[in-house]
Design a protein around this motif. Structure first.
Motif, PDB file in Angstrom:
ATOM      1  N   ILE A  77      -9.927  -9.879   1.927  1.00 52.02           N
ATOM      2  CA  ILE A  77      -9.023  -8.993   1.178  1.00 52.02           C
ATOM      3  C   ILE A  77      -9.238  -7.540   1.591  1.00 52.02           C
ATOM      4  O   ILE A  77      -8.271  -6.797   1.779  1.00 52.02           O
ATOM      5  N   CYS A  78     -10.483  -7.121   1.772  1.00 51.91           N
ATOM      6  CA  CYS A  78     -10.753  -5.753   2.238  1.00 51.91           C
ATOM      7  C   CYS A  78     -10.112  -5.517   3.600  1.00 51.91           C
ATOM      8  O   CYS A  78      -9.532  -4.454   3.842  1.00 51.91           O
ATOM      9  N   SER A  79     -10.234  -6.489   4.476  1.00 52.00           N
ATOM     10  CA  SER A  79      -9.643  -6.366   5.808  1.00 52.00           C
ATOM     11  C   SER A  79      -8.132  -6.224   5.726  1.00 52.00           C
ATOM     12  O   SER A  79      -7.535  -5.375   6.393  1.00 52.00           O
ATOM     13  N   LEU A  80      -7.492  -7.034   4.886  1.00 47.82           N
ATOM     14  CA  LEU A  80      -6.036  -6.978   4.742  1.00 47.82           C
ATOM     15  C   LEU A  80      -5.578  -5.688   4.063  1.00 47.82           C
ATOM     16  O   LEU A  80      -4.578  -5.093   4.452  1.00 47.82           O
ATOM     17  N   LEU A  81      -6.305  -5.246   3.041  1.00 52.99           N
ATOM     18  CA  LEU A  81      -5.954  -4.005   2.360  1.00 52.99           C
ATOM     19  C   LEU A  81      -6.138  -2.798   3.280  1.00 52.99           C
ATOM     20  O   LEU A  81      -5.384  -1.830   3.217  1.00 52.99           O
ATOM     21  N   GLY A  82      -7.150  -2.868   4.149  1.00 47.97           N
ATOM     22  CA  GLY A  82      -7.418  -1.773   5.066  1.00 47.97           C
ATOM     23  C   GLY A  82      -6.321  -1.559   6.094  1.00 47.97           C
ATOM     24  O   GLY A  82      -6.204  -0.479   6.675  1.00 47.97           O
ATOM     25  N   LYS A  83      -5.493  -2.565   6.332  1.00 46.51           N
ATOM     26  CA  LYS A  83      -4.401  -2.458   7.300  1.00 46.51           C
ATOM     27  C   LYS A  83      -3.173  -1.757   6.739  1.00 46.51           C
ATOM     28  O   LYS A  83      -2.266  -1.408   7.471  1.00 46.51           O
ATOM     29  N   ILE A  84      -3.136  -1.556   5.430  1.00 49.79           N
ATOM     30  CA  ILE A  84      -1.968  -0.942   4.789  1.00 49.79           C
ATOM     31  C   ILE A  84      -2.012   0.573   4.989  1.00 49.79           C
ATOM     32  O   ILE A  84      -3.051   1.206   4.795  1.00 49.79           O
ATOM     33  N   ASP A  85      -0.873   1.137   5.358  1.00 52.19           N
ATOM     34  CA  ASP A  85      -0.741   2.589   5.467  1.00 52.19           C
ATOM     35  C   ASP A  85      -0.661   3.166   4.056  1.00 52.19           C
ATOM     36  O   ASP A  85       0.341   3.002   3.364  1.00 52.19           O
ATOM     37  N   ARG A  86      -1.731   3.838   3.628  1.00 50.90           N
ATOM     38  CA  ARG A  86      -1.845   4.306   2.248  1.00 50.90           C
ATOM     39  C   ARG A  86      -0.723   5.264   1.865  1.00 50.90           C
ATOM     40  O   ARG A  86      -0.130   5.143   0.794  1.00 50.90           O
ATOM     41  N   GLU A  87      -0.433   6.235   2.711  1.00 53.40           N
ATOM     42  CA  GLU A  87       0.598   7.228   2.385  1.00 53.40           C
ATOM     43  C   GLU A  87       1.969   6.564   2.224  1.00 53.40           C
ATOM     44  O   GLU A  87       2.703   6.856   1.285  1.00 53.40           O
ATOM     45  N   LYS A  88       2.294   5.671   3.133  1.00 51.10           N
ATOM     46  CA  LYS A  88       3.578   4.954   3.070  1.00 51.10           C
ATOM     47  C   LYS A  88       3.638   4.071   1.822  1.00 51.10           C
ATOM     48  O   LYS A  88       4.671   3.965   1.173  1.00 51.10           O
TER      49      LYS A  88
END
Length: 141
Positions: A104-115
């Motif tokens: 889950i950390c790996s998948l969440l880390g791929k998300i562009d936070r600002e977008k």
């Protein structure tokens, strides 16, 4: 029911709920295209007294205003990432719990936070002011 330290949450019941929550997150994060993926506020759920604590331990936040779906908790990118990162380095829980947290950390880390935050703000503007909660029953009157 006997409490076991190896179980996430201390009991088999909460362990099953924890596995289900993690599975839903993994499913949500893996089954969307990169362009349409957003997480912050995307998952809205109704919680019980037991599951509310488990959701909050995983970074879900209580809603501040009720909507027609009556959800009590929503996903939060920053809080979930922090919670699952702590679960990875923590000593509590079993190997399965740690493996799910890493994924889950790996998948969440791929998300562009600002977008993701911009997408969430755009969805907040879509309030349904003309929603009629009695529309389904009016046909019987």
């Amino acid at each position: 029911e006997e409490m076991e330290e190896e179980c996430d949450g201390g009991s088999e019941h909460t362990e099953a709920l924890c596995v289900a929550i993690d599975a839903i997150l993994i499913h949500h994060l893996t089954n969307q295209s990169k362009e349409s993926l957003f997480f912050n506020g995307a998952i809205r759920t109704k919680a019980t007294l037991v599951s509310a604590q488990l959701l909050e331990e995983r970074g879900f936040e209580q809603v501040t205003a009720l909507n027609k779906d009556m959800a009590s908790h929503t996903s939060s990118l920053d809080a979930c990432l922090e919670s699952y990162a702590n679960r990875v380095v923590g000593t509590k829980g079993g190997a399965g719990s740690r493996e799910r947290a890493i994924k889950i950390c790996s998948l969440l880390g791929k998300i562009d936070r600002e977008k993701d935050l911009v997408s969430n703000n755009n969805n907040d503007d879509d309030k349904e002011e003309d929603y009629d909660p009695w529309a389904g029953i009016k046909k019987f009157l």
